[in-house]
Design a protein around this motif. Structure first.
Motif, PDB file in Angstrom:
ATOM      1  N   TYR A 138      41.030 -48.822  17.256  1.00  0.00           N
ATOM      2  CA  TYR A 138      41.333 -49.008  15.836  1.00  0.00           C
ATOM      3  C   TYR A 138      41.046 -47.724  15.053  1.00  0.00           C
ATOM      4  O   TYR A 138      41.847 -47.305  14.208  1.00  0.00           O
ATOM      5  N   ILE A 139      39.927 -47.113  15.347  1.00  0.00           N
ATOM      6  CA  ILE A 139      39.572 -45.876  14.651  1.00  0.00           C
ATOM      7  C   ILE A 139      40.634 -44.813  14.891  1.00  0.00           C
ATOM      8  O   ILE A 139      41.063 -44.130  13.960  1.00  0.00           O
ATOM      9  N   ASN A 140      41.083 -44.685  16.146  1.00  0.00           N
ATOM     10  CA  ASN A 140      42.061 -43.648  16.474  1.00  0.00           C
ATOM     11  C   ASN A 140      43.463 -43.933  15.951  1.00  0.00           C
ATOM     12  O   ASN A 140      44.168 -43.006  15.555  1.00  0.00           O
ATOM     13  N   THR A 174      28.879 -46.031  14.144  1.00  0.00           N
ATOM     14  CA  THR A 174      27.819 -45.800  15.125  1.00  0.00           C
ATOM     15  C   THR A 174      26.931 -47.023  15.258  1.00  0.00           C
ATOM     16  O   THR A 174      26.541 -47.402  16.369  1.00  0.00           O
ATOM     17  N   LEU A 175      26.613 -47.661  14.136  1.00  0.00           N
ATOM     18  CA  LEU A 175      25.761 -48.850  14.172  1.00  0.00           C
ATOM     19  C   LEU A 175      26.409 -50.001  14.932  1.00  0.00           C
ATOM     20  O   LEU A 175      25.718 -50.869  15.458  1.00  0.00           O
ATOM     21  N   MET A 176      27.721 -50.007  15.002  1.00  0.00           N
ATOM     22  CA  MET A 176      28.422 -51.053  15.742  1.00  0.00           C
ATOM     23  C   MET A 176      28.674 -50.627  17.188  1.00  0.00           C
ATOM     24  O   MET A 176      28.407 -51.382  18.122  1.00  0.00           O
ATOM     25  N   GLN A 177      29.176 -49.413  17.380  1.00  0.00           N
ATOM     26  CA  GLN A 177      29.627 -49.025  18.712  1.00  0.00           C
ATOM     27  C   GLN A 177      28.509 -48.651  19.673  1.00  0.00           C
ATOM     28  O   GLN A 177      28.617 -48.935  20.865  1.00  0.00           O
ATOM     29  N   ALA A 178      27.456 -48.021  19.211  1.00  0.00           N
ATOM     30  CA  ALA A 178      26.371 -47.637  20.125  1.00  0.00           C
ATOM     31  C   ALA A 178      25.753 -48.868  20.801  1.00  0.00           C
ATOM     32  O   ALA A 178      25.616 -48.885  22.028  1.00  0.00           O
ATOM     33  N   TRP A 182      34.760 -40.024   5.733  1.00  0.00           N
ATOM     34  CA  TRP A 182      34.346 -39.941   7.135  1.00  0.00           C
ATOM     35  C   TRP A 182      32.846 -40.157   7.313  1.00  0.00           C
ATOM     36  O   TRP A 182      32.428 -40.860   8.230  1.00  0.00           O
ATOM     37  N   LEU A 183      32.031 -39.558   6.439  1.00  0.00           N
ATOM     38  CA  LEU A 183      30.576 -39.628   6.612  1.00  0.00           C
ATOM     39  C   LEU A 183      30.050 -41.065   6.689  1.00  0.00           C
ATOM     40  O   LEU A 183      29.398 -41.433   7.675  1.00  0.00           O
ATOM     41  N   PRO A 184      30.311 -41.926   5.695  1.00  0.00           N
ATOM     42  CA  PRO A 184      29.791 -43.295   5.812  1.00  0.00           C
ATOM     43  C   PRO A 184      30.508 -44.117   6.879  1.00  0.00           C
ATOM     44  O   PRO A 184      29.908 -44.985   7.516  1.00  0.00           O
ATOM     45  N   ALA A 185      31.797 -43.838   7.101  1.00  0.00           N
ATOM     46  CA  ALA A 185      32.523 -44.586   8.133  1.00  0.00           C
ATOM     47  C   ALA A 185      31.939 -44.294   9.504  1.00  0.00           C
ATOM     48  O   ALA A 185      31.780 -45.202  10.332  1.00  0.00           O
ATOM     49  N   TYR A 186      31.600 -43.032   9.760  1.00  0.00           N
ATOM     50  CA  TYR A 186      31.023 -42.687  11.056  1.00  0.00           C
ATOM     51  C   TYR A 186      29.656 -43.354  11.232  1.00  0.00           C
ATOM     52  O   TYR A 186      29.356 -43.892  12.297  1.00  0.00           O
ATOM     53  N   LYS A 187      28.845 -43.320  10.185  1.00  0.00           N
ATOM     54  CA  LYS A 187      27.510 -43.943  10.278  1.00  0.00           C
ATOM     55  C   LYS A 187      27.625 -45.440  10.559  1.00  0.00           C
ATOM     56  O   LYS A 187      26.908 -45.983  11.395  1.00  0.00           O
ATOM     57  N   ARG A 188      28.523 -46.111   9.874  1.00  0.00           N
ATOM     58  CA  ARG A 188      28.706 -47.552  10.095  1.00  0.00           C
ATOM     59  C   ARG A 188      29.281 -47.824  11.486  1.00  0.00           C
ATOM     60  O   ARG A 188      28.883 -48.766  12.160  1.00  0.00           O
TER      61      ARG A 188
END
Length: 144
Positions: A19-21, A48-52, A40-46
């Motif tokens: 979905y991201i890609n 990461t909290l889901m995908q990691a 990008w900054l908050p989207a990446y942080k959020r």
């Protein structure tokens, strides 16, 4: 049951990564450079909290399925899920740090190339998730 839960975690991970890609990254690239970074900054942080956690859970469950069943496709899927961690830390994190170091007052010229590079690198996470999902599906497929 380990295998089914591993498949679910891998499929969720892969779905989010793809979905991201295919949706989020192309949409954000339509923004101007400063807005692009601000999105990008908050989207990446959020993300990461889901995908990691999904990567770790998918790997642990796949390893559990391999341990209890001996099916090597489960081991392959677990290793593919686990590979997301070093891929992210070694390959993607340097780009993340460069993006995170850009201040609102800095020249915006490096933003777009860095986010394009990040998107290409993130496609590796999508591929790893899809391959892990396929491995878990193969492990769960009935033998004829």
């Amino acid at each position: 049951m380990w295998g089914l839960f591993a498949l679910a975690a891998a499929a969720l991970f892969a779905g989010a990564a793809v979905y991201i890609n295919v949706a989020e990254q192309p949409a954000r690239l339509k923004l101007d450079d400063r807005a692009l970074l601000a999105e990008w900054l908050p989207a990446y942080k959020r993300g990461t909290l889901m995908q990691a956690p999904l990567a770790v859970i998918g790997a642990v469950l796949g390893a559990g399925a391999w341990w209890t069943s001996g099916g090597w496709y489960f081991l392959l899927g677990a290793l593919l899920m686990l590979t997301n961690l070093p891929w992210t830390l070694v390959v993607i994190l340097p780009v993340n740090r460069r993006l995170g170091a850009i201040d609102a007052e800095d020249d915006p010229a490096p933003i777009r190339p860095l986010i394009r590079q990040w998107g290409r690198l993130h496609a590796g996470r999508s591929a790893l998730g899809l391959l892990a999902t396929a491995a878990y599906l193969a492990a769960l497929a009935p033998i004829s």
